[in-house]
Design a protein around this motif. Structure first.
Motif, mmCIF file in Angstrom:
data_model
loop_
_atom_site.group_PDB
_atom_site.id
_atom_site.type_symbol
_atom_site.label_atom_id
_atom_site.label_comp_id
_atom_site.label_asym_id
_atom_site.label_seq_id
_atom_site.Cartn_x
_atom_site.Cartn_y
_atom_site.Cartn_z
ATOM 1 N N PRO A 103 0.829 -1.215 0.000
ATOM 2 C CA PRO A 103 0.000 0.000 0.000
ATOM 3 C C PRO A 103 0.860 1.261 0.000
ATOM 4 O O PRO A 103 1.836 1.357 0.752
ATOM 5 N N ARG A 104 0.493 2.201 -0.844
ATOM 6 C CA ARG A 104 1.256 3.431 -0.984
ATOM 7 C C ARG A 104 0.544 4.593 -0.283
ATOM 8 O O ARG A 104 -0.675 4.598 -0.167
ATOM 9 N N PRO A 105 1.323 5.610 0.151
ATOM 10 C CA PRO A 105 0.694 6.798 0.731
ATOM 11 C C PRO A 105 -0.167 7.509 -0.304
ATOM 12 O O PRO A 105 0.029 7.364 -1.516
ATOM 13 N N VAL A 106 -1.118 8.306 0.178
ATOM 14 C CA VAL A 106 -2.096 8.978 -0.672
ATOM 15 C C VAL A 106 -2.041 10.477 -0.403
ATOM 16 O O VAL A 106 -1.951 10.905 0.755
ATOM 17 N N MET A 107 -2.080 11.271 -1.467
ATOM 18 C CA MET A 107 -2.210 12.716 -1.349
ATOM 19 C C MET A 107 -3.515 13.139 -2.024
ATOM 20 O O MET A 107 -3.783 12.732 -3.159
ATOM 21 N N VAL A 108 -4.326 13.930 -1.333
ATOM 22 C CA VAL A 108 -5.612 14.393 -1.860
ATOM 23 C C VAL A 108 -5.570 15.912 -1.979
ATOM 24 O O VAL A 108 -5.387 16.607 -0.975
ATOM 25 N N TRP A 109 -5.745 16.413 -3.203
ATOM 26 C CA TRP A 109 -5.619 17.846 -3.480
ATOM 27 C C TRP A 109 -6.981 18.517 -3.540
ATOM 28 O O TRP A 109 -7.895 18.060 -4.214
ATOM 29 N N ILE A 110 -7.100 19.671 -2.829
ATOM 30 C CA ILE A 110 -8.285 20.515 -2.875
ATOM 31 C C ILE A 110 -7.894 21.835 -3.523
ATOM 32 O O ILE A 110 -7.085 22.592 -2.975
ATOM 33 N N HIS A 111 -8.455 22.113 -4.696
ATOM 34 C CA HIS A 111 -8.052 23.312 -5.444
ATOM 35 C C HIS A 111 -8.579 24.580 -4.798
ATOM 36 O O HIS A 111 -9.538 24.578 -4.025
ATOM 37 N N GLY A 112 -7.953 25.705 -5.141
ATOM 38 C CA GLY A 112 -8.387 27.004 -4.671
ATOM 39 C C GLY A 112 -9.233 27.726 -5.708
ATOM 40 O O GLY A 112 -9.624 27.168 -6.727
ATOM 41 N N TYR A 125 -2.669 21.192 -12.073
ATOM 42 C CA TYR A 125 -2.909 20.182 -11.046
ATOM 43 C C TYR A 125 -2.750 18.756 -11.569
ATOM 44 O O TYR A 125 -3.109 17.810 -10.852
ATOM 45 N N ASP A 126 -2.258 18.580 -12.767
ATOM 46 C CA ASP A 126 -2.037 17.227 -13.275
ATOM 47 C C ASP A 126 -1.138 16.468 -12.296
ATOM 48 O O ASP A 126 -0.062 16.934 -11.918
ATOM 49 N N GLY A 127 -1.568 15.292 -11.877
ATOM 50 C CA GLY A 127 -0.895 14.597 -10.790
ATOM 51 C C GLY A 127 0.194 13.626 -11.195
ATOM 52 O O GLY A 127 0.792 12.980 -10.325
ATOM 53 N N ARG A 128 0.468 13.537 -12.487
ATOM 54 C CA ARG A 128 1.428 12.527 -12.950
ATOM 55 C C ARG A 128 2.798 12.691 -12.305
ATOM 56 O O ARG A 128 3.373 11.724 -11.788
ATOM 57 N N ALA A 129 3.365 13.897 -12.334
ATOM 58 C CA ALA A 129 4.737 14.090 -11.866
ATOM 59 C C ALA A 129 4.882 13.763 -10.386
ATOM 60 O O ALA A 129 5.850 13.115 -9.974
ATOM 61 N N LEU A 130 3.925 14.206 -9.559
ATOM 62 C CA LEU A 130 4.009 13.902 -8.125
ATOM 63 C C LEU A 130 3.861 12.410 -7.860
ATOM 64 O O LEU A 130 4.570 11.845 -7.017
ATOM 65 N N ALA A 131 2.933 11.771 -8.565
ATOM 66 C CA ALA A 131 2.733 10.329 -8.363
ATOM 67 C C ALA A 131 3.973 9.548 -8.767
ATOM 68 O O ALA A 131 4.366 8.589 -8.082
ATOM 69 N N GLU A 132 4.594 9.961 -9.870
ATOM 70 C CA GLU A 132 5.805 9.267 -10.326
ATOM 71 C C GLU A 132 6.954 9.489 -9.355
ATOM 72 O O GLU A 132 7.640 8.535 -8.943
ATOM 73 N N LEU A 133 7.209 10.740 -8.994
ATOM 74 C CA LEU A 133 8.333 11.048 -8.115
ATOM 75 C C LEU A 133 8.172 10.401 -6.755
ATOM 76 O O LEU A 133 9.116 9.837 -6.197
ATOM 77 N N GLY A 134 6.953 10.491 -6.191
ATOM 78 C CA GLY A 134 6.744 10.016 -4.837
ATOM 79 C C GLY A 134 6.376 8.564 -4.715
ATOM 80 O O GLY A 134 6.269 8.048 -3.603
ATOM 81 N N ASP A 135 6.160 7.882 -5.867
ATOM 82 C CA ASP A 135 5.689 6.499 -5.838
ATOM 83 C C ASP A 135 4.475 6.406 -4.904
ATOM 84 O O ASP A 135 4.425 5.603 -3.985
ATOM 85 N N LEU A 136 3.515 7.294 -5.164
ATOM 86 C CA LEU A 136 2.335 7.379 -4.314
ATOM 87 C C LEU A 136 1.085 7.567 -5.167
ATOM 88 O O LEU A 136 1.148 7.698 -6.383
ATOM 89 N N VAL A 137 -0.058 7.579 -4.502
ATOM 90 C CA VAL A 137 -1.347 7.755 -5.164
ATOM 91 C C VAL A 137 -1.799 9.196 -4.962
ATOM 92 O O VAL A 137 -1.819 9.702 -3.837
ATOM 93 N N LEU A 138 -2.124 9.863 -6.056
ATOM 94 C CA LEU A 138 -2.511 11.271 -6.026
ATOM 95 C C LEU A 138 -3.969 11.405 -6.458
ATOM 96 O O LEU A 138 -4.363 10.886 -7.498
ATOM 97 N N VAL A 139 -4.768 12.098 -5.653
ATOM 98 C CA VAL A 139 -6.192 12.311 -5.929
ATOM 99 C C VAL A 139 -6.445 13.813 -6.013
ATOM 100 O O VAL A 139 -5.997 14.570 -5.143
ATOM 101 N N THR A 140 -7.152 14.263 -7.058
ATOM 102 C CA THR A 140 -7.588 15.665 -7.135
ATOM 103 C C THR A 140 -9.107 15.689 -7.207
ATOM 104 O O THR A 140 -9.718 14.842 -7.855
#
Length: 519
Positions: A103-112, A125-140
């Protein structure tokens, strides 16, 4: 997760409790866009809390973003005009590596967007770069904005027509509940969720950190440039609601007609409120969360100071030149002239009758050039962003780990344009997505190499915090000590990171710890 070869690339089918979703390869990760997390919000469900989404039987193709929440198209937020607008807008997007059983950590983004505009489909807010760099799951996340999300009509509720409070926050909570229930299907760990946001998205995070309804839905938080005191009481909310009814030409006895009114008519009134209210009362927002004894039981900054925040690790910070963008856009969302700043302080004095006059004078004296544009902008920045963040950091650090930053970096072009490290300029650094504006002047005078280096460090710190609970990296970056009183260590982010004790100490001392401003 099942990988499938298709004519137009590699797709991935994931089973969720609501039905299967098909995502597509995006670099080294997969992306699922437009996943519904709640039902449509039109008709009788307008101005009501989100409802569970109905399960679907056929796999849902998640190639494209979902509809954006109703809002004016003529605003400064760059959103693809081909994306439809609809009240069926409660969707989210997921970027995730291929699961390997860990299981990987998760980041959930709330836009302004001043609680009134914006979308998770914005390209920055495209989440590809953060997900790739962090080996994590990114939700917007998409949520209702403007009048649909942050107009409090509850004072006009009847037995037949019920209006609920803080709809946009309820949407965000529903998205976090979806994450808790479904993210394991995408390889995410629901017990390691970091929620993060900027501007009104950041203030949504600080508000959720004091909401009993959000407790336990996330374990860490990152807050960027939050106008955290822009939360209002029910009396003020009722005044704004009355003005809204004037704008849509309704009397209270016809309140039920809001449920069938064309949504663009509501959008028009919402846009008017968004700019009319701060023009009349500088330093306030037209539409924002309200203290309702339910989702928001207390003013959030005061709740932090009384120890009522969820005791979780927090990263929080602001930008050095927050107000400059509002000057450039001639936007009333922040007071940026000496006259409007003076109006803001007169309103503060009126709202705080027990505040001695010398305290206001002491604050004003901390800005010797307040009659000039730069001084007025500094006062506006500190009232709207910097001081609320410092108040929160001071209070929360007594109960949980806190890391404070100040983003100072600006490219030569942004310095020449007197924007500097303006509001939202850190966003491409955090997501690693530069060049997302139609006509992006950021690098017209160079500075790309330095910006890429700053971005790399910031992304590593953000994902390190999500993965380990500490924003430290292993590549020789400057150590980032926690923020604790009295040292108040702050990471000043620029071409080179610098750890500085209490860099805004004189200003902080002038303001004191009394929560002023917009409550």
């Amino acid at each position: 997760m099942t990988e499938i070869g298709t004519a137009d690339g590699i797709s991935s089918r994931v089973s969720t409790p609501y039905g299967d979703v098909i995502g597509y390869r995006d670099g080294t990760v997969y992306a699922w866009k437009g996943i519904p997390y709640a039902a449509a919000t039109d008709g009788e469900h307008r101005f009501r809390a989100p409802r569970p989404v109905e399960p679907w039987s056929e796999p849902l193709d998640c190639r494209s973003f979902g509809a954006i929440a109703p809002q004016g198209r003529d605003n400064p937020v760059p959103i693809d005009p081909k994306i439809p607008m609809s009240e069926d807008c409660l969707s989210l997007n997921v970027w995730a590596p291929e699961p390997d059983g860990t299981p990987r950590p998760v980041m959930v983004w709330i836009h302004g967007g001043a609680y009134s505009l914006g979308s998770s489909a914005q390209s920055v807010y495209d989440g590809r770069a953060l997900a790739e760099l962090g080996d994590l799951v990114l939700v917007t996340v998409n949520y209702r904005v403007g009048a649909f999300g942050f107009l409090d009509l509850s004072s006009f509720s009847t037995d037949e027509t019920v209006f609920e409070t803080n709809i946009g926050l309820r949407d965000q909570i529903a998205a976090l509940e979806w994450t808790a229930r479904c993210i394991a299907s995408f390889g995410g760990d629901p017990s390691r969720v970091t929620v993060f946001g900027e501007s009104s998205g950041g203030a949504s995070v600080t508000t959720l950190m004091t909401s009993p309804k959000a407790e336990g839905l996330f374990q860490q938080a990152i807050v960027q440039s939050a106008p955290a005191t822009s939360v209002y009481g029910p009396d003020r909310a009722a005044v704004v609601a009355s003005r809204f009814l004037e704008l849509v030409d309704l009397t209270p006895d016809r309140i039920h007609e809001l449920k069938t009114m064309d949504f663009m008519r509501i959008v028009g009134a919402s846009d008017t409120l968004c700019y009319e209210v701060p023009t009349r009362v500088p330093g306030t927002l037209g539409l924002a969360p309200v203290v309702d004894a339910d989702v928001v039981p207390r003013y959030p900054v005061a709740a932090f100071q009384k120890g009522y925040s969820h005791r979780i690790p927090l990263m929080i910070g602001t930008n050095h030149d927050e107000a400059s963008i509002f000057r450039l856009m001639k936007s009333p969302l922040m007071p940026i002239t000496s006259d409007t700043v003076s109006e803001m302080f007169r309103a503060i004095a009126n709202d705080h009758a027990d505040l001695p006059a010398f305290r206001v004078a002491e604050i004003m004296s901390a800005y010797p050039d307040r009659s000039k544009s730069a001084g007025a902008q500094a006062m506006s920045r500190d009232a709207g962003f910097r001081m609320p963040s410092l108040w929160i950091a001071d209070a929360h650090s007594r109960h949980a780990p806190v890391w404070m930053y100040r983003f100072d970096h600006a490219t030569p072009m942004l310095k020449a344009a007197r924007i500097g490290a303006g509001h939202a300029t850190e966003l491409p650094y955090v997501f690693g997505n530069f060049g997302t504006l139609n006509r992006d002047p950021t690098f017209w005078l160079g500075g790309r190499k330095a910006a890429m280096a700053v971005s790399a460090r910031m992304m590593k710190r953000w994902v390190a915090f999500a993965r380990h609970g500490v924003p430290a990296t292993l590549d020789g970056s400057k150590h980032w000590a926690p923020y604790v009183e009295p040292d108040r260590a702050t990471l000043v982010i620029d071409a080179q990171d610098t750890l500085v004790d209490d860099p805004d100490g004189a200003m902080r001392a002038a303001w004191g710890d009394r929560v002023l401003g917009f409550t």
